[in-house]
Scaffold this active site. Sequence first.
Site, PDB file in Angstrom:
ATOM      1  N   HIS A 112      -3.565   7.403   2.352  1.00 40.44           N
ATOM      2  CA  HIS A 112      -3.919   6.069   1.854  1.00 40.44           C
ATOM      3  C   HIS A 112      -5.330   5.752   2.325  1.00 40.44           C
ATOM      4  O   HIS A 112      -5.671   5.986   3.482  1.00 40.44           O
ATOM      5  CB  HIS A 112      -2.928   5.041   2.403  1.00 40.44           C
ATOM      6  CG  HIS A 112      -3.316   3.631   2.130  1.00 40.44           C
ATOM      7  ND1 HIS A 112      -3.714   3.205   0.884  1.00 40.44           N
ATOM      8  CD2 HIS A 112      -3.374   2.543   2.934  1.00 40.44           C
ATOM      9  CE1 HIS A 112      -4.009   1.919   0.932  1.00 40.44           C
ATOM     10  NE2 HIS A 112      -3.819   1.489   2.174  1.00 40.44           N
ATOM     11  N   ASN A 136     -10.070  -0.229  -0.454  1.00 38.49           N
ATOM     12  CA  ASN A 136      -8.615  -0.120  -0.384  1.00 38.49           C
ATOM     13  C   ASN A 136      -8.010  -0.643  -1.690  1.00 38.49           C
ATOM     14  O   ASN A 136      -8.074  -1.837  -1.970  1.00 38.49           O
ATOM     15  CB  ASN A 136      -8.120  -0.943   0.815  1.00 38.49           C
ATOM     16  CG  ASN A 136      -6.613  -0.846   1.009  1.00 38.49           C
ATOM     17  OD1 ASN A 136      -5.898  -0.377   0.127  1.00 38.49           O
ATOM     18  ND2 ASN A 136      -6.133  -1.304   2.149  1.00 38.49           N
ATOM     19  N   CYS A 149       0.816  -1.231   0.000  1.00 36.60           N
ATOM     20  CA  CYS A 149       0.000   0.000   0.000  1.00 36.60           C
ATOM     21  C   CYS A 149       0.848   1.279   0.000  1.00 36.60           C
ATOM     22  O   CYS A 149       0.337   2.354  -0.304  1.00 36.60           O
ATOM     23  CB  CYS A 149      -0.958   0.018   1.180  1.00 36.60           C
ATOM     24  SG  CYS A 149      -2.107  -1.364   1.160  1.00 36.60           S
TER      25      CYS A 149
END
Length: 323
Positions: A250, A280, A114
């Site tokens: 994020h 996500n 990520c």
Amino acid sequence: MPIMTQIIGTGSYLPERVVTNDDLAKTVDTTDEWIRDRTGIRQRHIAAEGELTSDLAFNAANRALEAAGMVPQEIDMIIVGTTTPDHTFPATSARVQAMLNTGNGFAFDLQAVCSGFIYGLSVADNFIRMGQINTALVIGAETMSRLIDWQDRNTCVLFGDGAGAVVLRGEEVAEGEKRGVLSTHLHSNGHLYDLLHASGGPSWTQTAGHIRMQGKDVFRHAVTNLASVVDEALEANGLGYDDIDWLVPHQANQRILDGTARKLGLPKSRVVVTVAEHANTSAASVPLALDTAVRDGRIQRGQLLMMEAMGAGLTWGAGLVRF
Ligand code: UT7
């Protein structure tokens, strides 16, 4: 005159197919209410059969190039941050380079899960400031749906597919002028490798595996590490929370976004939030959020942007940019 890295174009792409929480509730023991309450996610986009990470990356890259008013042949370096490459090898970035129809420069993938986009931004910024290259395309692109165990309700509701990209260019600035990427800050802690991982790999099981996560522990580390790396970036530049125009974080979980903003004393009105729309998307999430807020006019030239991410590894980092 010193050279600083400018973000001169942004782009993003989400696959057409949308899967809602209610859709998932038909196949696993979950509810729309649980998913919204615990994560803020309403839906995710899932790549079509045969639609690969490179396709998503290519679409986002094209949009970023168009926004920058540049053609692919002007790009010196392509980085694709991804944890879901088309093939085990070669790099997905090599395929993107070919799709863009350019043989210029060089291309490589970067695996920081990520945090892939923030890591890519940092690498590109260093190459540009050193004068080794002048232009770069940094892409975060993922087909997380291909790593999902659709029977595991702990993880299958959390992820989606997508891509985001930025075009970077080194520009001379006056001595003391602070415009563009001000600094980047990267961290990892491999002792926390198992907290979030895929249950396979070429060297281990010869399969890609599925996402496995100890969600509560990851959550705890996320809020602490993200707040601390934001502090680090501000301190390095002699700036404070009030100077941040936009936190571009994020997008993993609304509660992580709220927790981090609360820890930093930042009002929600200064946080770019897109997690509800696409869940996500790992390395794609920061550039997706950035592009969304640039295109809808929230982010304006001259504003101070704090980008941050944390992911498996664990890896985490921040990039402070005078846009
Ligand atoms: O990109 C960076 C990496 N990822 C993250 O940042 C994610 C970090 N973690 C999280 O976002 C959260 O920890 C989760 C959203 C994954 C989980 O939220 P939580 O509040 O920490 O829930 P939990 O893991 O403590 O689970 C609470 C309960 C459990 O039931 P029991 O054992 O208390 O009976 C789970 O089985 O919720 C259950 N649960 C679900 N229930 C309905 C877990 N997933 C689901 C689900 N639907 N999808």
